[in-house]
Scaffold this active site. Structure first.
Site, PDB file in Angstrom:
ATOM      1  N   LYS A 149     -23.399 -27.453  54.241  1.00  0.00           N
ATOM      2  CA  LYS A 149     -23.622 -27.591  52.798  1.00  0.00           C
ATOM      3  C   LYS A 149     -23.418 -26.254  52.075  1.00  0.00           C
ATOM      4  O   LYS A 149     -22.933 -26.227  50.943  1.00  0.00           O
ATOM      5  CB  LYS A 149     -25.019 -28.159  52.526  1.00  0.00           C
ATOM      6  CG  LYS A 149     -25.167 -29.636  52.889  1.00  0.00           C
ATOM      7  CD  LYS A 149     -24.113 -30.509  52.225  1.00  0.00           C
ATOM      8  CE  LYS A 149     -24.514 -31.979  52.100  1.00  0.00           C
ATOM      9  NZ  LYS A 149     -23.415 -32.838  51.631  1.00  0.00           N
ATOM     10  N   TYR A 165     -26.557 -28.675  59.207  1.00  0.00           N
ATOM     11  CA  TYR A 165     -26.375 -29.250  57.864  1.00  0.00           C
ATOM     12  C   TYR A 165     -26.372 -28.140  56.797  1.00  0.00           C
ATOM     13  O   TYR A 165     -25.551 -28.152  55.873  1.00  0.00           O
ATOM     14  CB  TYR A 165     -27.528 -30.236  57.646  1.00  0.00           C
ATOM     15  CG  TYR A 165     -27.535 -30.995  56.345  1.00  0.00           C
ATOM     16  CD1 TYR A 165     -26.632 -32.029  56.111  1.00  0.00           C
ATOM     17  CD2 TYR A 165     -28.495 -30.715  55.369  1.00  0.00           C
ATOM     18  CE1 TYR A 165     -26.683 -32.763  54.928  1.00  0.00           C
ATOM     19  CE2 TYR A 165     -28.550 -31.442  54.197  1.00  0.00           C
ATOM     20  CZ  TYR A 165     -27.638 -32.462  53.978  1.00  0.00           C
ATOM     21  OH  TYR A 165     -27.692 -33.180  52.800  1.00  0.00           O
TER      22      TYR A 165
HETATM   23  N1  LIG Z   1     -30.486 -38.276  49.484  1.00  0.00           N
HETATM   24  C1  LIG Z   1     -30.785 -37.020  49.201  1.00  0.00           C
HETATM   25  O1  LIG Z   1     -31.870 -36.687  48.720  1.00  0.00           O
HETATM   26  C2  LIG Z   1     -29.760 -35.946  49.429  1.00  0.00           C
HETATM   27  C3  LIG Z   1     -30.166 -34.615  49.254  1.00  0.00           C
HETATM   28  C4  LIG Z   1     -29.233 -33.618  49.394  1.00  0.00           C
HETATM   29  C5  LIG Z   1     -27.915 -33.946  49.669  1.00  0.00           C
HETATM   30  N2  LIG Z   1     -27.555 -35.250  49.853  1.00  0.00           N
HETATM   31  C6  LIG Z   1     -26.156 -35.535  50.132  1.00  0.00           C
HETATM   32  O2  LIG Z   1     -25.741 -36.624  49.339  1.00  0.00           O
HETATM   33  C7  LIG Z   1     -24.695 -37.332  50.020  1.00  0.00           C
HETATM   34  C8  LIG Z   1     -25.040 -38.816  50.079  1.00  0.00           C
HETATM   35  O3  LIG Z   1     -26.252 -38.943  50.765  1.00  0.00           O
HETATM   36  P1  LIG Z   1     -27.100 -40.304  50.821  1.00  0.00           P
HETATM   37  O4  LIG Z   1     -28.524 -39.882  50.784  1.00  0.00           O
HETATM   38  O5  LIG Z   1     -26.577 -41.283  49.853  1.00  0.00           O
HETATM   39  O6  LIG Z   1     -26.777 -40.736  52.347  1.00  0.00           O
HETATM   40  P2  LIG Z   1     -26.532 -42.162  53.031  1.00  0.00           P
HETATM   41  O7  LIG Z   1     -26.727 -41.961  54.475  1.00  0.00           O
HETATM   42  O8  LIG Z   1     -27.337 -43.209  52.324  1.00  0.00           O
HETATM   43  O9  LIG Z   1     -24.977 -42.437  52.729  1.00  0.00           O
HETATM   44  C9  LIG Z   1     -23.958 -41.650  53.310  1.00  0.00           C
HETATM   45  C10 LIG Z   1     -22.730 -42.513  53.516  1.00  0.00           C
HETATM   46  O10 LIG Z   1     -21.695 -41.690  54.076  1.00  0.00           O
HETATM   47  C11 LIG Z   1     -21.020 -42.478  55.040  1.00  0.00           C
HETATM   48  N3  LIG Z   1     -20.332 -41.647  56.039  1.00  0.00           N
HETATM   49  C12 LIG Z   1     -20.882 -40.940  57.051  1.00  0.00           C
HETATM   50  N4  LIG Z   1     -19.937 -40.359  57.790  1.00  0.00           N
HETATM   51  C13 LIG Z   1     -18.746 -40.689  57.251  1.00  0.00           C
HETATM   52  C14 LIG Z   1     -17.398 -40.399  57.565  1.00  0.00           C
HETATM   53  N5  LIG Z   1     -17.083 -39.620  58.615  1.00  0.00           N
HETATM   54  N6  LIG Z   1     -16.421 -40.906  56.775  1.00  0.00           N
HETATM   55  C15 LIG Z   1     -16.722 -41.701  55.728  1.00  0.00           C
HETATM   56  N7  LIG Z   1     -17.984 -42.026  55.378  1.00  0.00           N
HETATM   57  C16 LIG Z   1     -18.983 -41.534  56.131  1.00  0.00           C
HETATM   58  C17 LIG Z   1     -22.106 -43.319  55.688  1.00  0.00           C
HETATM   59  O11 LIG Z   1     -21.566 -44.452  56.381  1.00  0.00           O
HETATM   60  C18 LIG Z   1     -22.956 -43.688  54.478  1.00  0.00           C
HETATM   61  O12 LIG Z   1     -22.552 -44.918  53.905  1.00  0.00           O
HETATM   62  C19 LIG Z   1     -24.573 -36.678  51.405  1.00  0.00           C
HETATM   63  O13 LIG Z   1     -23.510 -35.741  51.387  1.00  0.00           O
HETATM   64  C20 LIG Z   1     -25.901 -35.962  51.564  1.00  0.00           C
HETATM   65  O14 LIG Z   1     -25.804 -34.869  52.443  1.00  0.00           O
HETATM   66  C21 LIG Z   1     -28.455 -36.258  49.742  1.00  0.00           C
END
Ligand SMILES: NC(=O)c1ccc[n+]([C@@H]2O[C@H](COP(=O)([O-])OP(=O)(O)OC[C@H]3O[C@@H](n4cnc5c(N)ncnc54)[C@H](O)[C@@H]3O)[C@@H](O)[C@H]2O)c1
Length: 256
Positions: free
Chosen positions: A169, A165
Protein backbone atom coordinates in the site's frame (compact mmCIF):
# COMPACT_ATOMS: atom_id res chain seq x y z
CA UNK A 1 -27.12 11.00 -12.64
CA UNK A 2 -26.20 9.71 -9.19
CA UNK A 3 -27.09 11.80 -6.19
CA UNK A 4 -25.49 11.29 -2.82
CA UNK A 5 -27.32 12.47 0.26
CA UNK A 6 -25.14 13.01 3.29
CA UNK A 7 -26.52 13.77 6.71
CA UNK A 8 -24.12 15.38 9.16
CA UNK A 9 -25.74 16.59 12.40
CA UNK A 10 -28.74 18.53 11.20
CA UNK A 11 -27.31 19.56 7.86
CA UNK A 12 -28.34 17.68 4.75
CA UNK A 13 -26.52 18.20 1.48
CA UNK A 14 -26.93 16.68 -1.94
CA UNK A 15 -24.03 16.10 -4.33
CA UNK A 16 -24.65 15.11 -7.94
CA UNK A 17 -22.25 13.61 -10.46
CA UNK A 18 -22.81 12.91 -14.12
CA UNK A 19 -20.53 10.47 -15.96
CA UNK A 20 -22.80 10.02 -18.98
CA UNK A 21 -20.90 8.77 -22.02
CA UNK A 22 -17.85 7.81 -19.98
CA UNK A 23 -16.35 4.34 -19.53
CA UNK A 24 -15.24 3.40 -16.03
CA UNK A 25 -13.25 0.30 -14.97
CA UNK A 26 -13.39 -0.73 -11.30
CA UNK A 27 -11.16 -3.63 -10.21
CA UNK A 28 -12.16 -5.82 -7.29
CA UNK A 29 -15.76 -4.97 -8.19
CA UNK A 30 -17.26 -8.27 -7.05
CA UNK A 31 -18.00 -7.07 -3.53
CA UNK A 32 -17.21 -4.48 -0.89
CA UNK A 33 -15.98 -1.04 -1.88
CA UNK A 34 -15.53 -1.95 -5.57
CA UNK A 35 -19.13 -3.12 -5.89
CA UNK A 36 -20.42 0.14 -4.34
CA UNK A 37 -18.19 2.24 -6.61
CA UNK A 38 -19.50 0.31 -9.62
CA UNK A 39 -23.09 0.88 -8.51
CA UNK A 40 -22.42 4.58 -8.05
CA UNK A 41 -20.81 5.10 -11.49
CA UNK A 42 -23.57 3.04 -13.14
CA UNK A 43 -26.21 5.25 -11.52
CA UNK A 44 -24.23 8.27 -12.71
CA UNK A 45 -24.80 6.98 -16.26
CA UNK A 46 -21.29 5.69 -17.00
CA UNK A 47 -20.66 2.41 -18.82
CA UNK A 48 -19.08 0.43 -15.99
CA UNK A 49 -16.84 -2.64 -16.20
CA UNK A 50 -16.55 -4.44 -12.87
CA UNK A 51 -13.43 -6.61 -12.87
CA UNK A 52 -12.80 -9.42 -10.39
CA UNK A 53 -10.96 -12.74 -10.15
CA UNK A 54 -13.88 -14.30 -8.26
CA UNK A 55 -16.32 -15.21 -11.05
CA UNK A 56 -19.20 -16.11 -8.70
CA UNK A 57 -19.01 -12.87 -6.72
CA UNK A 58 -18.73 -10.93 -9.96
CA UNK A 59 -21.81 -12.59 -11.47
CA UNK A 60 -23.84 -11.68 -8.36
CA UNK A 61 -22.52 -8.11 -8.39
CA UNK A 62 -23.37 -7.64 -12.06
CA UNK A 63 -26.87 -9.06 -11.58
CA UNK A 64 -27.36 -6.56 -8.75
CA UNK A 65 -25.91 -3.47 -10.45
CA UNK A 66 -26.78 -4.20 -14.09
CA UNK A 67 -23.40 -3.18 -15.49
CA UNK A 68 -20.75 -4.92 -17.64
CA UNK A 69 -18.03 -7.17 -16.29
CA UNK A 70 -14.81 -9.04 -16.95
CA UNK A 71 -13.36 -11.91 -14.96
CA UNK A 72 -9.66 -11.21 -14.64
CA UNK A 73 -6.74 -11.54 -12.25
CA UNK A 74 -5.20 -8.07 -11.90
CA UNK A 75 -1.79 -9.63 -11.28
CA UNK A 76 -1.73 -11.22 -14.75
CA UNK A 77 -0.50 -8.94 -17.54
CA UNK A 78 -2.33 -10.72 -20.40
CA UNK A 79 -5.67 -10.73 -18.54
CA UNK A 80 -5.35 -7.04 -17.69
CA UNK A 81 -4.49 -6.17 -21.28
CA UNK A 82 -7.51 -8.16 -22.50
CA UNK A 83 -9.90 -6.21 -20.22
CA UNK A 84 -8.53 -2.87 -21.40
CA UNK A 85 -8.82 -3.94 -25.07
CA UNK A 86 -12.37 -5.24 -24.51
CA UNK A 87 -13.53 -1.96 -22.93
CA UNK A 88 -11.97 0.11 -25.72
CA UNK A 89 -13.30 -2.10 -28.53
CA UNK A 90 -16.83 -2.14 -27.04
CA UNK A 91 -17.15 1.51 -25.99
CA UNK A 92 -14.33 3.29 -27.84
CA UNK A 93 -12.88 4.76 -24.66
CA UNK A 94 -11.75 4.50 -21.06
CA UNK A 95 -12.15 7.61 -18.93
CA UNK A 96 -11.75 6.38 -15.38
CA UNK A 97 -9.72 3.52 -13.89
CA UNK A 98 -10.18 2.61 -10.22
CA UNK A 99 -7.48 0.22 -8.96
CA UNK A 100 -9.29 -1.27 -5.98
CA UNK A 101 -8.75 -5.08 -6.03
CA UNK A 102 -7.17 -6.40 -2.87
CA UNK A 103 -6.36 -9.37 -0.66
CA UNK A 104 -5.08 -9.82 2.88
CA UNK A 105 -2.54 -12.41 4.07
CA UNK A 106 -2.01 -11.10 7.60
CA UNK A 107 0.64 -12.56 9.94
CA UNK A 108 3.42 -11.09 12.03
CA UNK A 109 6.51 -10.46 9.96
CA UNK A 110 8.43 -13.51 11.17
CA UNK A 111 5.57 -15.82 10.19
CA UNK A 112 4.91 -14.36 6.72
CA UNK A 113 5.70 -16.86 3.96
CA UNK A 114 7.11 -15.98 0.57
CA UNK A 115 3.67 -16.73 -0.83
CA UNK A 116 1.94 -14.34 1.65
CA UNK A 117 4.36 -11.61 0.59
CA UNK A 118 4.26 -12.27 -3.15
CA UNK A 119 0.49 -12.67 -3.37
CA UNK A 120 -0.21 -9.38 -1.60
CA UNK A 121 2.41 -7.47 -3.59
CA UNK A 122 1.19 -9.00 -6.87
CA UNK A 123 -2.45 -8.00 -6.36
CA UNK A 124 -2.13 -4.56 -4.75
CA UNK A 125 1.08 -3.13 -6.20
CA UNK A 126 1.25 -5.38 -9.27
CA UNK A 127 -2.41 -4.95 -10.21
CA UNK A 128 -2.28 -1.17 -9.84
CA UNK A 129 0.88 -1.02 -11.95
CA UNK A 130 -0.41 -3.40 -14.65
CA UNK A 131 -3.85 -1.82 -15.11
CA UNK A 132 -2.53 1.73 -15.15
CA UNK A 133 0.24 0.83 -17.59
CA UNK A 134 -2.26 -0.88 -19.89
CA UNK A 135 -4.49 2.22 -19.98
CA UNK A 136 -1.72 4.78 -20.56
CA UNK A 137 -1.42 4.47 -24.38
CA UNK A 138 -5.18 5.10 -24.68
CA UNK A 139 -5.13 7.97 -22.18
CA UNK A 140 -2.20 9.59 -24.01
CA UNK A 141 -3.94 9.27 -27.37
CA UNK A 142 -7.10 10.93 -26.02
CA UNK A 143 -5.32 13.47 -23.81
CA UNK A 144 -7.57 12.53 -20.91
CA UNK A 145 -7.73 10.04 -18.06
CA UNK A 146 -8.55 9.70 -14.39
CA UNK A 147 -6.83 7.05 -12.25
CA UNK A 148 -7.88 6.50 -8.65
CA UNK A 149 -5.81 4.02 -6.66
CA UNK A 150 -6.86 2.52 -3.35
CA UNK A 151 -4.22 2.63 -0.64
CA UNK A 152 -4.66 2.22 3.11
CA UNK A 153 -4.08 3.65 6.55
CA UNK A 154 -1.64 0.75 6.91
CA UNK A 155 0.46 2.11 4.05
CA UNK A 156 0.48 5.55 5.69
CA UNK A 157 1.02 4.53 9.33
CA UNK A 158 1.89 0.81 9.48
CA UNK A 159 -0.06 -1.89 11.33
CA UNK A 160 1.17 -4.99 13.19
CA UNK A 161 0.49 -8.18 11.24
CA UNK A 162 0.45 -6.43 7.89
CA UNK A 163 4.08 -5.88 6.83
CA UNK A 164 3.36 -7.28 3.36
CA UNK A 165 0.19 -5.22 2.96
CA UNK A 166 1.83 -2.04 4.35
CA UNK A 167 4.67 -2.44 1.86
CA UNK A 168 2.28 -2.87 -1.05
CA UNK A 169 0.00 0.00 0.00
CA UNK A 170 2.96 2.37 0.63
CA UNK A 171 4.25 1.34 -2.80
CA UNK A 172 0.92 2.39 -4.30
CA UNK A 173 1.43 5.88 -2.84
CA UNK A 174 4.88 6.19 -4.47
CA UNK A 175 3.44 4.86 -7.71
CA UNK A 176 0.53 7.35 -7.57
CA UNK A 177 2.86 10.32 -7.16
CA UNK A 178 5.26 9.15 -9.88
CA UNK A 179 2.50 8.36 -12.38
CA UNK A 180 0.91 11.73 -11.57
CA UNK A 181 4.16 13.49 -12.49
CA UNK A 182 4.66 11.44 -15.66
CA UNK A 183 1.11 11.69 -16.96
CA UNK A 184 0.12 15.27 -16.05
CA UNK A 185 1.18 16.61 -19.45
CA UNK A 186 -1.21 14.19 -21.16
CA UNK A 187 -4.30 15.40 -19.29
CA UNK A 188 -4.24 12.42 -16.95
CA UNK A 189 -4.58 12.77 -13.18
CA UNK A 190 -3.56 10.01 -10.76
CA UNK A 191 -4.77 10.13 -7.16
CA UNK A 192 -5.43 7.71 -4.32
CA UNK A 193 -7.96 7.28 -1.56
CA UNK A 194 -7.27 5.70 1.80
CA UNK A 195 -10.59 4.15 2.87
CA UNK A 196 -12.01 2.73 6.04
CA UNK A 197 -15.22 0.83 5.40
CA UNK A 198 -17.07 -2.12 6.87
CA UNK A 199 -16.52 -4.86 4.28
CA UNK A 200 -15.47 -8.52 4.29
CA UNK A 201 -11.92 -7.29 5.00
CA UNK A 202 -13.03 -5.65 8.23
CA UNK A 203 -15.38 -8.55 9.07
CA UNK A 204 -12.35 -10.87 9.07
CA UNK A 205 -10.79 -8.93 11.98
CA UNK A 206 -11.45 -10.49 15.43
CA UNK A 207 -14.26 -8.69 17.35
CA UNK A 208 -12.02 -7.37 20.16
CA UNK A 209 -9.51 -5.94 17.67
CA UNK A 210 -12.38 -4.50 15.61
CA UNK A 211 -13.88 -2.72 18.64
CA UNK A 212 -10.43 -1.37 19.52
CA UNK A 213 -10.03 -0.09 15.95
CA UNK A 214 -13.49 1.53 15.94
CA UNK A 215 -12.65 3.33 19.19
CA UNK A 216 -9.68 4.95 17.40
CA UNK A 217 -11.87 6.44 14.65
CA UNK A 218 -12.73 10.05 15.58
CA UNK A 219 -16.08 9.75 13.78
CA UNK A 220 -16.68 6.70 15.97
CA UNK A 221 -17.66 4.07 13.41
CA UNK A 222 -16.57 2.26 10.25
CA UNK A 223 -18.14 3.65 7.08
CA UNK A 224 -20.60 1.87 4.88
CA UNK A 225 -18.65 1.03 1.65
CA UNK A 226 -21.02 3.29 -0.31
CA UNK A 227 -19.60 6.27 1.60
CA UNK A 228 -16.36 5.93 -0.41
CA UNK A 229 -18.11 6.85 -3.66
CA UNK A 230 -18.31 10.61 -3.24
CA UNK A 231 -14.52 10.92 -2.83
CA UNK A 232 -13.78 8.67 -5.81
CA UNK A 233 -16.37 10.42 -7.96
CA UNK A 234 -14.88 13.80 -7.09
CA UNK A 235 -11.35 12.71 -8.07
CA UNK A 236 -12.75 10.99 -11.20
CA UNK A 237 -14.67 14.05 -12.37
CA UNK A 238 -13.41 16.23 -15.21
CA UNK A 239 -13.68 19.21 -12.84
CA UNK A 240 -10.95 17.78 -10.60
CA UNK A 241 -8.36 18.21 -13.37
CA UNK A 242 -6.04 20.36 -11.25
CA UNK A 243 -5.75 17.75 -8.48
CA UNK A 244 -3.11 15.08 -8.96
CA UNK A 245 -0.73 12.97 -6.88
CA UNK A 246 -2.83 13.28 -3.72
CA UNK A 247 -3.84 10.67 -1.16
CA UNK A 248 -7.29 11.49 0.18
CA UNK A 249 -8.14 9.70 3.42
CA UNK A 250 -11.84 8.73 3.55
CA UNK A 251 -11.45 7.15 6.94
CA UNK A 252 -13.46 8.94 9.62
CA UNK A 253 -10.24 10.59 10.78
CA UNK A 254 -8.38 7.43 11.83
CA UNK A 255 -5.20 8.54 10.04
CA UNK A 256 -5.03 11.93 11.78
N1 LIG B 1 -12.37 -2.04 3.90
C1 LIG B 1 -11.50 -1.19 4.43
O1 LIG B 1 -11.70 -0.60 5.49
C2 LIG B 1 -10.22 -0.90 3.70
C3 LIG B 1 -9.26 -0.11 4.36
C4 LIG B 1 -8.11 0.23 3.69
C5 LIG B 1 -7.93 -0.19 2.38
N2 LIG B 1 -8.87 -0.97 1.77
C6 LIG B 1 -8.64 -1.36 0.39
O2 LIG B 1 -9.82 -1.18 -0.35
C7 LIG B 1 -9.86 -2.13 -1.43
C8 LIG B 1 -11.19 -2.88 -1.41
O3 LIG B 1 -11.29 -3.53 -0.18
P1 LIG B 1 -12.64 -4.21 0.36
O4 LIG B 1 -12.65 -3.96 1.82
O5 LIG B 1 -13.78 -3.82 -0.49
O6 LIG B 1 -12.24 -5.76 0.15
P2 LIG B 1 -13.08 -7.04 -0.31
O7 LIG B 1 -12.30 -8.22 0.11
O8 LIG B 1 -14.50 -6.90 0.15
O9 LIG B 1 -13.06 -6.92 -1.92
C9 LIG B 1 -11.87 -7.07 -2.66
C10 LIG B 1 -12.21 -7.68 -4.01
O10 LIG B 1 -10.99 -7.79 -4.76
C11 LIG B 1 -11.05 -9.02 -5.46
N3 LIG B 1 -9.72 -9.52 -5.81
C12 LIG B 1 -8.79 -10.07 -5.00
N4 LIG B 1 -7.72 -10.46 -5.69
C13 LIG B 1 -7.95 -10.16 -6.99
C14 LIG B 1 -7.22 -10.31 -8.19
N5 LIG B 1 -6.00 -10.88 -8.19
N6 LIG B 1 -7.77 -9.87 -9.34
C15 LIG B 1 -9.00 -9.31 -9.36
N7 LIG B 1 -9.75 -9.14 -8.25
C16 LIG B 1 -9.24 -9.56 -7.08
C17 LIG B 1 -11.75 -9.98 -4.50
O11 LIG B 1 -12.27 -11.13 -5.18
C18 LIG B 1 -12.83 -9.08 -3.92
O12 LIG B 1 -14.04 -9.16 -4.65
C19 LIG B 1 -8.64 -3.04 -1.23
O13 LIG B 1 -7.58 -2.60 -2.06
C20 LIG B 1 -8.29 -2.83 0.23
O14 LIG B 1 -6.93 -3.09 0.49
C21 LIG B 1 -10.01 -1.34 2.41
Amino acid sequence: MAEITTVASQNTSNVSFDFAGQTVIVTGGGRGIGLELGRFFHEADATVYLVDADADALAEAVAEVGCRSAVADVSDTASVQAVVEKAISETGRIDVLVNNAGVLRDRVLWKLTDDDYEQVMAVHAGGTFRFTRACVPHFRERGYGRVINVTSYTGLRGNPGQANYAMAKAGIIGFTKTAAKELARFGVTVNAISPNAETRMIASIPEDKKAELASQIPIGRFADPSEMAVAVAFLASADAGYITGTVLPVDGGISI
